[in-house]
Design an enzyme around this catalytic site. Structure first.
Site, PDB file in Angstrom:
ATOM      1  N   PHE A  68       0.823  -1.213  -0.117  1.00 40.37           N
ATOM      2  CA  PHE A  68      -0.038  -0.164  -0.026  1.00 40.37           C
ATOM      3  C   PHE A  68       0.744   1.168   0.048  1.00 40.37           C
ATOM      4  O   PHE A  68       0.316   2.361  -0.270  1.00 40.37           O
ATOM      5  CB  PHE A  68      -1.034  -0.058   1.192  1.00 40.37           C
ATOM      6  CG  PHE A  68      -0.639   0.568   2.307  1.00 40.37           C
ATOM      7  CD1 PHE A  68       0.376   0.037   3.178  1.00 40.37           C
ATOM      8  CD2 PHE A  68      -0.981   2.157   2.446  1.00 40.37           C
ATOM      9  CE1 PHE A  68       0.843   0.812   4.580  1.00 40.37           C
ATOM     10  CE2 PHE A  68      -0.419   2.914   3.842  1.00 40.37           C
ATOM     11  CZ  PHE A  68       0.297   2.105   4.588  1.00 40.37           C
ATOM     12  N   LYS A  69       2.168   1.208   0.258  1.00 33.31           N
ATOM     13  CA  LYS A  69       2.844   2.251   0.531  1.00 33.31           C
ATOM     14  C   LYS A  69       3.192   3.031  -0.710  1.00 33.31           C
ATOM     15  O   LYS A  69       3.606   4.170  -1.053  1.00 33.31           O
ATOM     16  CB  LYS A  69       4.375   2.131   1.079  1.00 33.31           C
ATOM     17  CG  LYS A  69       3.939   1.602   2.638  1.00 33.31           C
ATOM     18  CD  LYS A  69       4.884   1.519   3.414  1.00 33.31           C
ATOM     19  CE  LYS A  69       4.799   1.277   5.008  1.00 33.31           C
ATOM     20  NZ  LYS A  69       4.089   0.027   5.110  1.00 33.31           N
ATOM     21  N   ASP A  70       2.955   2.136  -2.076  1.00 28.39           N
ATOM     22  CA  ASP A  70       3.065   2.917  -3.379  1.00 28.39           C
ATOM     23  C   ASP A  70       1.881   3.805  -3.737  1.00 28.39           C
ATOM     24  O   ASP A  70       2.379   4.685  -4.498  1.00 28.39           O
ATOM     25  CB  ASP A  70       2.651   1.618  -4.306  1.00 28.39           C
ATOM     26  CG  ASP A  70       3.949   0.542  -4.430  1.00 28.39           C
ATOM     27  OD1 ASP A  70       5.058   0.904  -4.399  1.00 28.39           O
ATOM     28  OD2 ASP A  70       3.761  -0.633  -4.621  1.00 28.39           O
TER      29      ASP A  70
END
Ligand SMILES: *Cc1c(COP(=O)(O)O)cnc(C)c1O
Length: 491
Positions: free
Chosen positions: A107-109
């Protein structure tokens, strides 16, 4: 409206400056006092396309950036395998918000595809020609997502520290094979908190030093430019539920968030402050349940054993972004926040006032689950619903079970899914009752054979890439390492 340090209101910054600096000079985190003041038109945002939605939210929070719409589109276009970036899937009696369709399957993308654009735009606004050097400590996913985001972005370099043996083999391979002329990856002997504390100390030490035309900054969620893009997917999932007819605009939705550094869930709170009808925000922890205890008792106590779990991105005992929440719930009392953070540093614990504890309880639920329970959830959800959860999402699913058993309303429950199961194939295979093979890459194929769920392209190609980064250092050597690296003309 200015950002200011959570610890000292005299340390003010424009949004561009806050993004460039990452952390305030006194070690505090940049924050806006009152998001209500923005008078954000949350209803009309629900009608926008995902990228436009994101741009509207970011333009409100980061007003000094020119042409946010172009920045957002350039940041995301062609990078996500899902056309709507963050799809919502109905699974059993709840919804899963899939945040893992970006270039590194975490999710850090969502934030780190944008942060390099925000930083270089901020530098232009500030009229600076400094080289930006990103320093980041990672519990596994931030490092790779940041490396991918900053790779070969002109005028930037990035150094990533990860805890040796503290990330999954796939995560490690993702980082140690990272190409790019401006990237550096180094293992630290210690756990994530050691690496994160080390990075914070480097920022503190370097604020007193002249580094020439170098500006150190952070890609951790202490940077407001990292946090702000995460608000968008709360709006996006809410909009999906409205458009599918599940709710009418204004009705509440509960979100269950697998939590480590408290960035993801804080973005949900910001969404609520901007007007989104967020019901309860449920903070889900693994065996490192310092936040469960805190949200139950008001005592934050990091003096406890550190557990290595199957959800390593949540193996965190000092959740940095909690500081921002304490600031807001204390009525922007920066002296109070500064004193709590000082206590945490000095004694390893603090206790908030009863008034703050009751505000916390009014907004946040919490729960935790150990590795065995998470594994049982992965097995059960696969068997009953044919949906494959990664171990982080499984923690949230288990805590959602606890929440749904107690609650008295029937508002939709959205579980945030933060990683592809293929980032943690050994844990997922064991959870499905299979004996994982030895080789980390063969594991992905084994999981694919067993489930038929497609392997994300970026992970499937990993086995063929050469290892480029092999440095391992002691925690005490991190500052020296950085000073040496930034002194080198070329990497
Ligand atoms: C980073 C991460 C988390 C925790 O998010 P925070 O913003 O640190 O609370 C959860 N799951 C995965 C897979 C992550 O990478």
């Amino acid at each position: 409206m200015m950002y200011q340090s959570t610890r000292d209101h005299r340390l003010q910054a424009s949004s561009t400056c806050a993004v460039l600096n990452g952390i305030a000079p006194d070690g505090g985190l940049y924050i806006l006092d009152d998001l209500n003041d923005l008078n954000f038109d949350w209803l009309s945002v629900l009608e926008q396309e995902p990228m436009d939605m994101s741009a509207s939210i970011l333009a409100a929070l980061l007003p000094e950036f020119p042409d946010m719409n172009a920045l957002v589109h350039k940041g995301y276009e062609g990078k996500f395998s899902a056309p709507d970036l963050t799809p919502v899937v109905s699974v059993a009696d709840r919804y899963v918000l899939e945040l893992f369709h970006g270039p590194t399957s975490a999710f850090k993308d969502v934030a780190l595809s944008l942060l390099p654009r925000l930083m270089t735009a901020a530098r232009d606004v500030e009229g600076s020609d400094d080289e930006i050097v990103i320093l980041t400590a990672t519990s596994g996913d931030t490092g790779k997502a940041a490396l991918e985001g900053f790779r070969d972005v002109p005028g930037t370099r990035i150094i990533v520290f990860y805890p040796e043996g503290g990330v999954s083999p796939i995560q490690q391979a993702q980082m140690t094979t990272q190409p790019g002329k401006n990237v550096c990856v180094c293992a630290v002997r210690g756990n994530f908190d050691d690496a994160q504390t080390g990075v914070k100390e480097i920022f503190a030490a370097c604020s007193q030093r002249d580094l020439g035309h170098i500006r150190l900054s952070s890609a951790n969620s202490i940077n407001i430019g990292r946090l702000a893009p995460q608000i968008a997917y709360y709006f996006k999932s809410y909009a999906d539920l409205v458009h599918s007819g599940r709710i009418k605009p204004g009705q509440p939705v509960h979100f269950v968030v697998p939590t480590g550094n408290f960035g993801d869930i804080l973005a949900g709170y910001f969404a609520k402050l901007l007007g989104l009808p967020v019901g309860r925000l449920i903070c889900a922890s693994n065996a490192n349940n310092v936040l469960t205890d805190f949200l139950t008792t008001g005592v934050y106590d990091k003096r406890r054993p550190f557990h290595k779990t199957t959800s390593p991105s949540m193996d965190i005992l000092v959740s940095s972004n909690l500081e921002r929440l304490l600031y807001l719930l204390s009525g922007c009392d920066n002296e109070y926040v500064a004193s709590l953070m000082k206590q945490l540093n000095r004694d390893g614990h603090y206790q908030v006032s009863d008034a703050i504890l009751s505000k916390l309880k009014a907004e946040f639920g919490c729960g935790c689950c150990n590795d065995a329970e998470a594994a049982a959830v992965i097995g059960r959800v696969w068997k009953e619903s044919g949906y494959l959860l990664d171990p982080h999402t499984a923690v949230a699913w288990a805590v959602a079970d606890q929440f749904m058993a107690r609650r008295t309303d029937d508002a939709p429950v959205v579980v945030l899914s933060t990683a592809s199961p293929y980032k943690f194939p050994a844990a997922v295979l064991s959870a499905l009752g299979k004996t994982p093979c030895e080789d980390a890459f063969a594991l992905m194929e084994q999981l694919h054979q067993h489930t038929g769920v497609p392997v994300p392209e970026n992970l499937a190609s990993l086995a063929d890439l050469p290892v480029r980064h092999r440095d391992v250092i002691d925690r005490e050597k991190m500052l020296d390492y950085v000073l040496e690296k930034v002194g080198e003309a070329q990497w």
